[in-house]
Motif scaffolding. Structure first.
Motif, short mmCIF file in Angstrom:
data_model
loop_
_atom_site.label_atom_id
_atom_site.label_comp_id
_atom_site.label_asym_id
_atom_site.label_seq_id
_atom_site.Cartn_x
_atom_site.Cartn_y
_atom_site.Cartn_z
N ARG A 22 34.77 -15.16 -6.20
CA ARG A 22 35.10 -13.83 -6.70
C ARG A 22 34.47 -12.78 -5.80
NH1 ARG A 22 31.09 -15.50 -10.84
NH2 ARG A 22 29.18 -14.25 -10.56
N VAL A 23 34.91 -11.53 -5.97
CA VAL A 23 34.32 -10.41 -5.25
C VAL A 23 33.02 -10.03 -5.93
CG1 VAL A 23 34.61 -7.99 -4.59
CG2 VAL A 23 36.55 -9.56 -4.44
N THR A 25 30.31 -7.78 -7.38
CA THR A 25 30.30 -6.42 -7.92
C THR A 25 28.94 -6.02 -8.49
OG1 THR A 25 31.11 -7.21 -10.07
CG2 THR A 25 32.77 -6.47 -8.46
N ALA A 62 34.59 -5.72 1.37
CA ALA A 62 34.29 -6.55 0.21
C ALA A 62 33.35 -7.67 0.61
CB ALA A 62 35.57 -7.15 -0.39
N HIS A 64 32.83 -11.56 -0.81
CA HIS A 64 33.23 -12.63 -1.72
C HIS A 64 32.10 -13.64 -1.85
CE1 HIS A 64 37.28 -11.02 -1.09
NE2 HIS A 64 37.70 -11.81 -2.06
N ARG A 121 39.32 -14.88 1.03
CA ARG A 121 39.28 -13.63 1.77
C ARG A 121 40.61 -13.35 2.46
NH1 ARG A 121 34.64 -13.86 5.72
NH2 ARG A 121 35.06 -16.10 5.63
N PHE A 124 42.82 -11.97 -0.12
CA PHE A 124 42.43 -10.58 -0.36
C PHE A 124 43.04 -9.66 0.71
CE2 PHE A 124 39.51 -7.10 0.72
CZ PHE A 124 39.30 -6.49 -0.52
#
Length: 202
Positions: A22-23, A25, A62, A64, A121, A124
């Motif tokens: 997941r990214v 955050t 981003a 990941h 990625r 993404f």
């Protein structure tokens, strides 16, 4: 520059890790990534954390992360949007999305973590662009093999990258075409999209 030892045909491999990607955050996630970066690069943990915070604070970038069932961070990879200023040299690397900064915890290497982070990625990037790029030192065999498996090919070794001085013997600029409308660089072997290979491997 330090690279992970690479054996293209090991006698045995550890079992593939169960993971989710997941990214990142949350600050706690970046802290975990900074710990991996500090250990790998032999630098201060706070320096690694500041660098990651600056990275995610820029538009289009981003980080990941790959995590196991206990939410332990097994590794991470950066995606970076590179802007090329006016007046840049003719051989400057193209403007666009780049893969970079892939680090996997030593105890989890060769278990598919880097491959999953690369695949996610690329997905993404594919939501925003037809092209993915990366640069690598010519001696980094592990990274070259990983990206080749996901449809990257060498574009050139004669290039400059904004803000980066590459270690000897120099770098390789790699390119993957994610859609049929992608750029056709001087190293493209044909117009086959890397998305076909990505789909087949994941």
């Amino acid at each position: 520059m330090r690279y992970v030892p690479y054996d293209p045909a090991p006698a045995s491999r550890p079992p593939r890790a169960a993971m989710a990607v997941r990214v990142a955050t949350e600050l706690s996630e970046l802290v975990a990534c900074a710990k991996l970066a500090a250990e790998y690069n032999d630098e201060d943990h706070r320096t690694s954390l500041v660098n990651l915070q600056r990275h995610v604070g820029r538009p289009r970038n981003a980080v990941h992360i790959a995590v196991n069932m206990d939410d332990e961070v097994l590794g991470y990879g950066r995606t970076t949007w590179i802007f090329v200023p006016s007046g840049a040299p003719a051989n400057v690397s193209p403007m666009g999305y780049y893969l970079g900064g892939l680090i996997v915890a030593s105890q989890h290497r060769r278990r598919g973590v880097g491959a999953r982070l690369t695949a996610e990625r690329m997905r993404f990037i594919a939501r925003h662009s037809a092209d993915a790029w990366y640069l690598v030192n010519q001696h980094n065999s592990a990274s070259i093999a990983l990206h080749d498996a996901y449809g990257f090919h060498e574009t050139t070794r004669d290039f400059v990258f904004p803000g980066v001085v590459l270690d000897e013997p120099g770098g390789i600029l790699g390119h993957a075409r994610l859609r049929d409308d992608a750029a056709h660089c001087q190293g493209c072997p044909d117009r086959t999209s890397a998305s076909d290979r990505l789909t087949a491997r994941t």
